[in-house]
Design a protein around this motif. Sequence first.
Motif, PDB file in Angstrom:
ATOM      1  N   LYS A 203      21.053  -5.477  -2.618  1.00  0.00           N
ATOM      2  CA  LYS A 203      20.327  -6.077  -1.500  1.00  0.00           C
ATOM      3  C   LYS A 203      18.850  -5.707  -1.542  1.00  0.00           C
ATOM      4  O   LYS A 203      17.972  -6.550  -1.312  1.00  0.00           O
ATOM      5  CB  LYS A 203      20.954  -5.635  -0.181  1.00  0.00           C
ATOM      6  N   MET A 204      18.569  -4.450  -1.831  1.00  0.00           N
ATOM      7  CA  MET A 204      17.171  -4.010  -1.924  1.00  0.00           C
ATOM      8  C   MET A 204      16.459  -4.731  -3.066  1.00  0.00           C
ATOM      9  O   MET A 204      15.294  -5.132  -2.938  1.00  0.00           O
ATOM     10  CB  MET A 204      17.115  -2.507  -2.113  1.00  0.00           C
ATOM     11  N   GLU A 205      17.150  -4.894  -4.188  1.00  0.00           N
ATOM     12  CA  GLU A 205      16.555  -5.603  -5.327  1.00  0.00           C
ATOM     13  C   GLU A 205      16.197  -7.033  -4.944  1.00  0.00           C
ATOM     14  O   GLU A 205      15.142  -7.550  -5.338  1.00  0.00           O
ATOM     15  CB  GLU A 205      17.521  -5.616  -6.512  1.00  0.00           C
ATOM     16  N   LYS A 206      17.064  -7.672  -4.165  1.00  0.00           N
ATOM     17  CA  LYS A 206      16.801  -9.055  -3.785  1.00  0.00           C
ATOM     18  C   LYS A 206      15.591  -9.146  -2.868  1.00  0.00           C
ATOM     19  O   LYS A 206      14.721 -10.003  -3.063  1.00  0.00           O
ATOM     20  CB  LYS A 206      18.031  -9.653  -3.096  1.00  0.00           C
ATOM     21  N   ILE A 207      15.519  -8.274  -1.869  1.00  0.00           N
ATOM     22  CA  ILE A 207      14.368  -8.303  -0.968  1.00  0.00           C
ATOM     23  C   ILE A 207      13.091  -7.970  -1.728  1.00  0.00           C
ATOM     24  O   ILE A 207      12.033  -8.585  -1.499  1.00  0.00           O
ATOM     25  CB  ILE A 207      14.571  -7.341   0.216  1.00  0.00           C
ATOM     26  N   LEU A 208      13.156  -7.006  -2.638  1.00  0.00           N
ATOM     27  CA  LEU A 208      11.983  -6.673  -3.459  1.00  0.00           C
ATOM     28  C   LEU A 208      11.542  -7.883  -4.275  1.00  0.00           C
ATOM     29  O   LEU A 208      10.340  -8.181  -4.365  1.00  0.00           O
ATOM     30  CB  LEU A 208      12.309  -5.493  -4.368  1.00  0.00           C
ATOM     31  N   GLU A 209      12.493  -8.574  -4.874  1.00  0.00           N
ATOM     32  CA  GLU A 209      12.165  -9.775  -5.650  1.00  0.00           C
ATOM     33  C   GLU A 209      11.440 -10.804  -4.793  1.00  0.00           C
ATOM     34  O   GLU A 209      10.411 -11.378  -5.206  1.00  0.00           O
ATOM     35  CB  GLU A 209      13.451 -10.377  -6.209  1.00  0.00           C
ATOM     36  N   LEU A 210      11.941 -11.041  -3.577  1.00  0.00           N
ATOM     37  CA  LEU A 210      11.319 -12.023  -2.692  1.00  0.00           C
ATOM     38  C   LEU A 210       9.921 -11.583  -2.276  1.00  0.00           C
ATOM     39  O   LEU A 210       8.998 -12.403  -2.198  1.00  0.00           O
ATOM     40  CB  LEU A 210      12.194 -12.239  -1.457  1.00  0.00           C
ATOM     41  N   LYS A 211       9.773 -10.290  -1.996  1.00  0.00           N
ATOM     42  CA  LYS A 211       8.454  -9.782  -1.608  1.00  0.00           C
ATOM     43  C   LYS A 211       7.456  -9.917  -2.757  1.00  0.00           C
ATOM     44  O   LYS A 211       6.288 -10.286  -2.538  1.00  0.00           O
ATOM     45  CB  LYS A 211       8.561  -8.338  -1.136  1.00  0.00           C
ATOM     46  N   MET A 212       7.873  -9.611  -3.956  1.00  0.00           N
ATOM     47  CA  MET A 212       6.967  -9.744  -5.090  1.00  0.00           C
ATOM     48  C   MET A 212       6.571 -11.197  -5.311  1.00  0.00           C
ATOM     49  O   MET A 212       5.409 -11.495  -5.648  1.00  0.00           O
ATOM     50  CB  MET A 212       7.619  -9.159  -6.341  1.00  0.00           C
ATOM     51  N   ARG A 258       7.861   0.699  -6.306  1.00  0.00           N
ATOM     52  CA  ARG A 258       7.724  -0.484  -7.159  1.00  0.00           C
ATOM     53  C   ARG A 258       6.918  -1.577  -6.474  1.00  0.00           C
ATOM     54  O   ARG A 258       6.072  -2.235  -7.107  1.00  0.00           O
ATOM     55  CB  ARG A 258       9.104  -0.997  -7.551  1.00  0.00           C
ATOM     56  N   LEU A 259       7.146  -1.770  -5.177  1.00  0.00           N
ATOM     57  CA  LEU A 259       6.390  -2.795  -4.458  1.00  0.00           C
ATOM     58  C   LEU A 259       4.916  -2.433  -4.382  1.00  0.00           C
ATOM     59  O   LEU A 259       4.042  -3.271  -4.660  1.00  0.00           O
ATOM     60  CB  LEU A 259       6.953  -2.977  -3.045  1.00  0.00           C
ATOM     61  N   PHE A 260       4.600  -1.208  -4.009  1.00  0.00           N
ATOM     62  CA  PHE A 260       3.204  -0.825  -3.834  1.00  0.00           C
ATOM     63  C   PHE A 260       2.462  -0.838  -5.169  1.00  0.00           C
ATOM     64  O   PHE A 260       1.293  -1.240  -5.231  1.00  0.00           O
ATOM     65  CB  PHE A 260       3.106   0.540  -3.166  1.00  0.00           C
ATOM     66  N   GLU A 261       3.124  -0.415  -6.226  1.00  0.00           N
ATOM     67  CA  GLU A 261       2.496  -0.477  -7.549  1.00  0.00           C
ATOM     68  C   GLU A 261       2.253  -1.927  -7.957  1.00  0.00           C
ATOM     69  O   GLU A 261       1.210  -2.248  -8.551  1.00  0.00           O
ATOM     70  CB  GLU A 261       3.373   0.235  -8.575  1.00  0.00           C
ATOM     71  N   PHE A 262       3.187  -2.799  -7.630  1.00  0.00           N
ATOM     72  CA  PHE A 262       3.008  -4.219  -7.915  1.00  0.00           C
ATOM     73  C   PHE A 262       1.802  -4.781  -7.166  1.00  0.00           C
ATOM     74  O   PHE A 262       0.981  -5.510  -7.731  1.00  0.00           O
ATOM     75  CB  PHE A 262       4.272  -4.983  -7.524  1.00  0.00           C
ATOM     76  N   LEU A 286       5.445  11.792   4.299  1.00  0.00           N
ATOM     77  CA  LEU A 286       4.071  11.479   3.895  1.00  0.00           C
ATOM     78  C   LEU A 286       3.768  11.772   2.426  1.00  0.00           C
ATOM     79  O   LEU A 286       3.139  10.939   1.752  1.00  0.00           O
ATOM     80  CB  LEU A 286       3.077  12.196   4.815  1.00  0.00           C
ATOM     81  N   PRO A 287       4.172  12.914   1.866  1.00  0.00           N
ATOM     82  CA  PRO A 287       3.871  13.132   0.447  1.00  0.00           C
ATOM     83  C   PRO A 287       4.472  12.055  -0.461  1.00  0.00           C
ATOM     84  O   PRO A 287       3.823  11.616  -1.425  1.00  0.00           O
ATOM     85  CB  PRO A 287       4.486  14.509   0.164  1.00  0.00           C
ATOM     86  N   LEU A 288       5.688  11.620  -0.169  1.00  0.00           N
ATOM     87  CA  LEU A 288       6.301  10.574  -0.988  1.00  0.00           C
ATOM     88  C   LEU A 288       5.571   9.239  -0.819  1.00  0.00           C
ATOM     89  O   LEU A 288       5.406   8.485  -1.783  1.00  0.00           O
ATOM     90  CB  LEU A 288       7.772  10.408  -0.602  1.00  0.00           C
ATOM     91  N   LEU A 289       5.139   8.945   0.397  1.00  0.00           N
ATOM     92  CA  LEU A 289       4.422   7.690   0.621  1.00  0.00           C
ATOM     93  C   LEU A 289       3.083   7.684  -0.093  1.00  0.00           C
ATOM     94  O   LEU A 289       2.681   6.668  -0.672  1.00  0.00           O
ATOM     95  CB  LEU A 289       4.236   7.459   2.123  1.00  0.00           C
ATOM     96  N   ILE A 290       2.395   8.805  -0.071  1.00  0.00           N
ATOM     97  CA  ILE A 290       1.134   8.901  -0.803  1.00  0.00           C
ATOM     98  C   ILE A 290       1.376   8.699  -2.290  1.00  0.00           C
ATOM     99  O   ILE A 290       0.651   7.952  -2.970  1.00  0.00           O
ATOM    100  CB  ILE A 290       0.456  10.254  -0.525  1.00  0.00           C
ATOM    101  N   GLU A 291       2.405   9.339  -2.817  1.00  0.00           N
ATOM    102  CA  GLU A 291       2.732   9.182  -4.235  1.00  0.00           C
ATOM    103  C   GLU A 291       3.062   7.736  -4.580  1.00  0.00           C
ATOM    104  O   GLU A 291       2.725   7.240  -5.660  1.00  0.00           O
ATOM    105  CB  GLU A 291       3.904  10.087  -4.602  1.00  0.00           C
ATOM    106  N   ALA A 292       3.725   7.044  -3.653  1.00  0.00           N
ATOM    107  CA  ALA A 292       4.107   5.647  -3.895  1.00  0.00           C
ATOM    108  C   ALA A 292       2.923   4.691  -3.846  1.00  0.00           C
ATOM    109  O   ALA A 292       3.013   3.585  -4.377  1.00  0.00           O
ATOM    110  CB  ALA A 292       5.163   5.217  -2.886  1.00  0.00           C
ATOM    111  N   GLY A 293       1.823   5.092  -3.189  1.00  0.00           N
ATOM    112  CA  GLY A 293       0.647   4.234  -3.152  1.00  0.00           C
ATOM    113  C   GLY A 293       0.214   3.757  -1.789  1.00  0.00           C
ATOM    114  O   GLY A 293      -0.653   2.875  -1.680  1.00  0.00           O
ATOM    115  N   VAL A 294       0.777   4.327  -0.715  1.00  0.00           N
ATOM    116  CA  VAL A 294       0.356   3.934   0.634  1.00  0.00           C
ATOM    117  C   VAL A 294      -1.058   4.436   0.897  1.00  0.00           C
ATOM    118  O   VAL A 294      -1.401   5.586   0.599  1.00  0.00           O
ATOM    119  CB  VAL A 294       1.327   4.502   1.687  1.00  0.00           C
TER     120      VAL A 294
END
Length: 389
Positions: A203-212, A258-262, A286-294
Amino acid sequence: MVLTSAARVRASLDHTEPDKVPLDLGGAEVCGINIHTMRRIREHLGLDPAVELDNKVIQTGVMADDLIARLGVDVRIVAPNDPSDPGLEQDLGLVGDNYRYVDEFGIGWQMPKEGGHYYDLYLHPLADMDTVAEVEAYAWPDMLDPARFVGMAERARSVARVEKRAVFLGRASSGMWEHVMWMTGYEKYYMDMIVNPRLCQAKMEKILELKMQYWGRVLELVEEDFVIVSCADDLGGQNGLLVSLDMYRRLVWPYHKRLFEFLKSTPSEAKVYVFFHNDGAIYETLPLLIEAGVDIINPWQVNCAGMGDTARFKREFGADLTVWGGSCDTQRILPFGTPQEVRDETRRRIEDLAPGGGYVFAPIHIIQDGVPVENFMAMWETLERYGAY
């Protein structure tokens, strides 16, 4: 030197001090004003009280040009249009004691006829699906429907180059994790995260695909110097995370990353700032969000566990994250406090969060029906008085 709104916002996002703290009201979808409260604010300001409904589910009003100008709002949303094919979307009207609406993902929402303030969930279209094949066969919306994007580039150009305000690009759907929970139902999805993580990942993969798909097209069209991209996922409740930090890291965070890097790797002319709406007691994420690109954290709910010490946040994470919100406690003080309590609370947050930039003043989520106009004006007037650098 007086800056344009766009320059003011960008300076703050780059963690430098502009001429004054930028203001958002209704630029971000989650910083708007309930239609009834907006009507009272407009009457108080001597403006035509007529208000157009902006978002059916959250019952916010459109921030019209005259109100934006009167309050000095620095941000304007550029949102997608409705698709040409409504798909699963239906406005069911009054059903029993509730107004009901099904969105294009098949999620059902309802609002009580009497005393309703916004729509709540009532229908979860994936609730009975237990296999990846069923998820893949579902009638997902077409995120690349050309109708969604008609005029977006032109509207962004007008906001940036004519109005000289910051461009906030609206999303076509909610977050990934929260969205699949809405589609599945909270209890089942939480159980599946333990006993059937493969289904959750599908399900997450599908939503990610649509968002990208959606964001790839939007960022291909928009050519401004910088844009704020709207992302969301509510990870916190009043007293803590809605999922353990370890489970978030394993099952949800990789999709955020993956979304934020995209978003930041698309061949866009614009510099992309990732705005992440994340309700509740979320300090430990917060540390994980910063690492992800927020780049931007919203709404910063000061009355949730661990979130009240905004000076601590500024010391620990103020160099990496911009707070967009954090203005005044919207659970108690803004709706139920006195105007002086609102002034004191608002001034405290400005003094904690504004130094060095990295702060966009905005309501902590939607300003709900029932907030006294006097309290709203006290909040805004405090920004006007203490928001200058």
